[in-house]
Design an enzyme around this catalytic site. Structure first.
Site, mmCIF file in Angstrom:
data_model
loop_
_atom_site.group_PDB
_atom_site.id
_atom_site.type_symbol
_atom_site.label_atom_id
_atom_site.label_comp_id
_atom_site.label_asym_id
_atom_site.label_seq_id
_atom_site.Cartn_x
_atom_site.Cartn_y
_atom_site.Cartn_z
ATOM 1 N NE ARG A 27 61.061 30.626 53.180
ATOM 2 C CZ ARG A 27 61.826 29.585 52.887
ATOM 3 N NH1 ARG A 27 62.556 29.601 51.797
ATOM 4 N NH2 ARG A 27 61.843 28.542 53.683
ATOM 5 C CE LYS A 72 42.084 45.513 51.128
ATOM 6 N NZ LYS A 72 40.713 45.835 51.558
ATOM 7 C CD GLU A 79 33.060 47.002 43.002
ATOM 8 O OE1 GLU A 79 33.294 48.050 43.650
ATOM 9 O OE2 GLU A 79 32.930 45.881 43.547
ATOM 10 C CE LYS A 89 41.524 48.806 44.745
ATOM 11 N NZ LYS A 89 40.926 47.486 44.611
ATOM 12 C CD GLU A 121 40.588 48.390 54.441
ATOM 13 O OE1 GLU A 121 40.823 47.820 53.365
ATOM 14 O OE2 GLU A 121 39.558 48.225 55.092
ATOM 15 N NE ARG A 136 43.085 48.866 49.609
ATOM 16 C CZ ARG A 136 43.938 48.124 48.946
ATOM 17 N NH1 ARG A 136 45.219 48.194 49.220
ATOM 18 N NH2 ARG A 136 43.532 47.300 47.992
ATOM 19 C CG ASN A 169 35.495 48.228 52.124
ATOM 20 O OD1 ASN A 169 35.661 47.465 51.180
ATOM 21 N ND2 ASN A 169 36.326 48.290 53.151
ATOM 22 C CG HIS A 201 31.922 46.942 48.990
ATOM 23 N ND1 HIS A 201 31.733 47.994 48.129
ATOM 24 C CD2 HIS A 201 32.552 45.978 48.269
ATOM 25 C CE1 HIS A 201 32.248 47.678 46.938
ATOM 26 N NE2 HIS A 201 32.750 46.466 47.003
ATOM 27 C CG HIS A 228 30.613 42.488 51.924
ATOM 28 N ND1 HIS A 228 31.644 43.208 52.493
ATOM 29 C CD2 HIS A 228 31.005 42.196 50.671
ATOM 30 C CE1 HIS A 228 32.617 43.335 51.606
ATOM 31 N NE2 HIS A 228 32.256 42.734 50.493
ATOM 32 C CG HIS A 264 31.236 41.858 44.656
ATOM 33 N ND1 HIS A 264 31.155 41.928 46.031
ATOM 34 C CD2 HIS A 264 32.007 42.903 44.268
ATOM 35 C CE1 HIS A 264 31.857 42.973 46.451
ATOM 36 N NE2 HIS A 264 32.389 43.580 45.406
HETATM 37 N N1 LIG Z 1 41.527 41.989 45.424
HETATM 38 C C1 LIG Z 1 40.631 42.927 45.426
HETATM 39 O O1 LIG Z 1 40.914 44.083 45.755
HETATM 40 C C2 LIG Z 1 39.239 42.617 44.992
HETATM 41 C C3 LIG Z 1 38.341 43.654 44.745
HETATM 42 C C4 LIG Z 1 37.075 43.332 44.269
HETATM 43 C C5 LIG Z 1 36.728 42.011 44.054
HETATM 44 N N2 LIG Z 1 37.627 41.015 44.314
HETATM 45 C C6 LIG Z 1 37.298 39.608 44.074
HETATM 46 O O2 LIG Z 1 37.038 39.444 42.691
HETATM 47 C C7 LIG Z 1 36.192 38.321 42.511
HETATM 48 C C8 LIG Z 1 35.125 38.661 41.509
HETATM 49 O O3 LIG Z 1 35.726 38.974 40.279
HETATM 50 P P1 LIG Z 1 34.939 38.793 38.905
HETATM 51 O O4 LIG Z 1 33.629 39.456 38.996
HETATM 52 O O5 LIG Z 1 35.874 39.180 37.823
HETATM 53 O O6 LIG Z 1 34.630 37.231 38.899
HETATM 54 P P2 LIG Z 1 35.273 35.994 38.093
HETATM 55 O O7 LIG Z 1 36.738 36.046 38.083
HETATM 56 O O8 LIG Z 1 34.620 34.777 38.631
HETATM 57 O O9 LIG Z 1 34.736 36.266 36.627
HETATM 58 C C9 LIG Z 1 33.348 36.198 36.375
HETATM 59 C C10 LIG Z 1 33.048 35.233 35.221
HETATM 60 O O10 LIG Z 1 33.390 35.881 34.014
HETATM 61 C C11 LIG Z 1 34.240 35.057 33.244
HETATM 62 N N3 LIG Z 1 35.095 35.956 32.486
HETATM 63 C C12 LIG Z 1 36.105 36.742 32.936
HETATM 64 N N4 LIG Z 1 36.582 37.490 31.936
HETATM 65 C C13 LIG Z 1 35.879 37.195 30.826
HETATM 66 C C14 LIG Z 1 35.884 37.641 29.483
HETATM 67 N N5 LIG Z 1 36.705 38.621 29.080
HETATM 68 N N6 LIG Z 1 35.011 37.096 28.614
HETATM 69 C C15 LIG Z 1 34.129 36.134 29.021
HETATM 70 N N7 LIG Z 1 34.066 35.668 30.274
HETATM 71 C C16 LIG Z 1 34.939 36.198 31.168
HETATM 72 C C17 LIG Z 1 34.953 34.164 34.227
HETATM 73 O O11 LIG Z 1 35.396 32.961 33.625
HETATM 74 C C18 LIG Z 1 33.849 33.939 35.252
HETATM 75 O O12 LIG Z 1 33.020 32.891 34.826
HETATM 76 C C19 LIG Z 1 35.628 37.978 43.883
HETATM 77 O O13 LIG Z 1 36.247 36.812 44.350
HETATM 78 C C20 LIG Z 1 36.023 39.167 44.751
HETATM 79 O O14 LIG Z 1 36.241 38.826 46.098
HETATM 80 C C21 LIG Z 1 38.860 41.310 44.775
HETATM 81 ZN ZN LIG Z 2 33.525 45.359 45.341
#
Ligand SMILES: NC(=O)c1ccc[n+]([C@@H]2O[C@H](COP(=O)([O-])OP(=O)(O)OC[C@H]3O[C@@H](n4cnc5c(N)ncnc54)[C@H](O)[C@@H]3O)[C@@H](O)[C@H]2O)c1
Ligand SMILES: [Zn+2]
Length: 383
Positions: free
Chosen positions: A138, A160, A202, A244, A254, A259, A263, A266, A270, A284
């Site tokens: 929980r 988030k 970003e 941020k 939001e 907030r 986006n 975005h 998207h 992304h």
């Molecule tokens: N919660 C939020 O506010 C928020 C905001 C933006 C994005 N997101 C989410 O984040 C995700 C995308 O994140 P991402 O781009 O980090 O993707 P990811 O976590 O898939 O990482 C991208 C790739 O890089 C590799 N990697 C990560 N760190 C590394 C390092 N230091 N050295 C070598 N390889 C490394 C990972 O293994 C993966 O293969 C999406 O699912 C998106 O929806 C969430």
């Molecule tokens: Zn983004």
């Protein structure tokens, strides 16, 4: 406005070699620090030992990150022992199946309510570990140690958490703030160039929303992030994270709409991701870069901002090798299809899609009165 917030919320401490920037996210009893520096994982024990129980910490990571960087974390935590719960790398893990695997893995390791679960990876790990922490027993605490640039400047901050389901991306999740975020720029050394650029998009996005000074700095110095200049990395990451954090403080869930500014780029982005089926064809951050270019061009067409600003934004993304035209993705002349995706976007409320448009660099605003037919026509003609 930003500078008085920075004076209140940020502190810069200097150890022998490295600057460490601490940014406070003030959310009452959910407040936490974001610590940004070079070599923090090497001394992780200093930050994380107080959060350990029985000499160990549960760490959620992906197989790729753990193979590359697990030993560094292990060494930095000594004598605290990290107990890894691993998922396959990639967006596919942000699923019901991935969530069940993480929750079951944590329970199998005897996770307790007061534990702090460490999310060690990119945004996928952060979103998944954060959501697992929100629901296991929980609700447990969690700490973000983001390893991708995108996670360092965006997903690790703000609370988030989510998984993707059949109906769409990030549709099941919760707001669950971490208790600490440790951003170590050393971790970026193993990240590939394409992922670095995607994360950079970003940072530019924050600048475009409300920090024109940061945008000017990125035009001059931004390329240094890719050549491993640590001071430049820390400066840019801290500026983006501060942007941020400030918006999250004002509108944690939001609800007021503020907030939603985050986006920017975005809604367009998207739609591009949906059209390319969330595949490797378009990351992304790449979609966000082109989305920001389109948001500026659309705003200029509606006489909300100048053509000159729209050009400056496009030129900057282009200079670092991020996509700036639909043509280079083979998506020219597909206005109707892209607008359809926007219609299905979850950010819609009362049947309308809110668009984040811009008056100029550093001044984004929410426009709830955009007709999707106009957007479709604009996209049809965009290069
Ligand atoms: N919660 C939020 O506010 C928020 C905001 C933006 C994005 N997101 C989410 O984040 C995700 C995308 O994140 P991402 O781009 O980090 O993707 P990811 O976590 O898939 O990482 C991208 C790739 O890089 C590799 N990697 C990560 N760190 C590394 C390092 N230091 N050295 C070598 N390889 C490394 C990972 O293994 C993966 O293969 C999406 O699912 C998106 O929806 C969430
Ligand atoms: Zn983004």
């Amino acid at each position: 406005m930003l500078s008085s917030w920075l004076t209140r919320n940020c502190s810069i401490g200097r150890s022998a070699a490295d600057a460490v920037v601490t940014i406070k996210v003030a959310l009452g009893e959910r407040s936490y620090d974001i610590v940004i520096g070079h070599g923090l994982v090497e001394r992780a024990v200093h930050y994380l030992a107080p959060l350990a129980r029985d000499g160990r910490l549960l760490v959620v990571s992906d197989e790729n990150v753990w193979a590359l960087l697990g030993a560094q974390l292990e060494a930095g935590l000594d004598p605290i022992r990290p107990v890894p719960v691993l998922i396959p790398a990639g967006e596919g893990s942000k699923s019901w199946v991935g969530l069940a695997a993480v929750v079951d893995g944590l329970l199998a390791q005897g996770v307790e309510r007061t534990d702090h679960i460490v999310a060690f990876g990119g945004g996928v790990v952060g979103d998944l570990a954060g959501f697992a922490a929100a629901i296991v027993n929980r609700g447990c605490n969690f700490v973000q140690v983001p390893t991708s640039l995108l996670a360092q400047v965006d997903s690790s901050v703000g609370g988030k958490t989510a998984i993707n389901v059949a109906a769409g991306k990030n549709l099941v999740g919760s707001f669950h703030q971490p208790s600490l975020v440790l951003v170590d720029t050393v971790l970026l050394d193993t990240l590939d160039a394409r992922q670095m650029k995607a994360g950079y998009a970003e940072i530019v996005k924050y600048a475009l929303i409300e920090d024109s000074e940061l945008f000017g700095w990125l035009e001059e110095e931004g390329a240094k992030l890719f050549s491993g200049d640590e001071a430049a990395r820390i400066h840019a990451i801290a500026a983006a994270v501060a942007g941020k954090a400030r918006i999250v403080e004002e509108d944690e869930r939001e609800t007021s709409g503020r907030r939603a500014l985050l986006n920017f780029g975005h809604t367009f982005g998207h739609a591009l991701e949906a059209e390319t089926a969330y595949s490797d064809r378009l990351l992304h951050g790449e979609a966000v870069a082109l989305g920001c270019v389109l948001a500026f061009a659309f705003s200029a067409e509606r006489n909300r901002c100048s053509e000159a600003d729209a050009r400056r934004v496009r030129d900057h993304f282009r200079s670092v090798g991020l996509p700036t035209t639909l043509g280079e993705l083979g998506l020219q002349g597909q206005g109707d299809r892209l607008a359809k995706h926007m219609e299905q976007d979850k950010k819609r409320s009362h049947g309308r899609t809110a668009f984040i448009l811009t008056r100029k660099i550093g001044e984004a605003f929410i426009d709830k009165d955009v007709d999707l037919a106009d957007v479709a026509r604009f996209l049809d003609q965009a290069p």
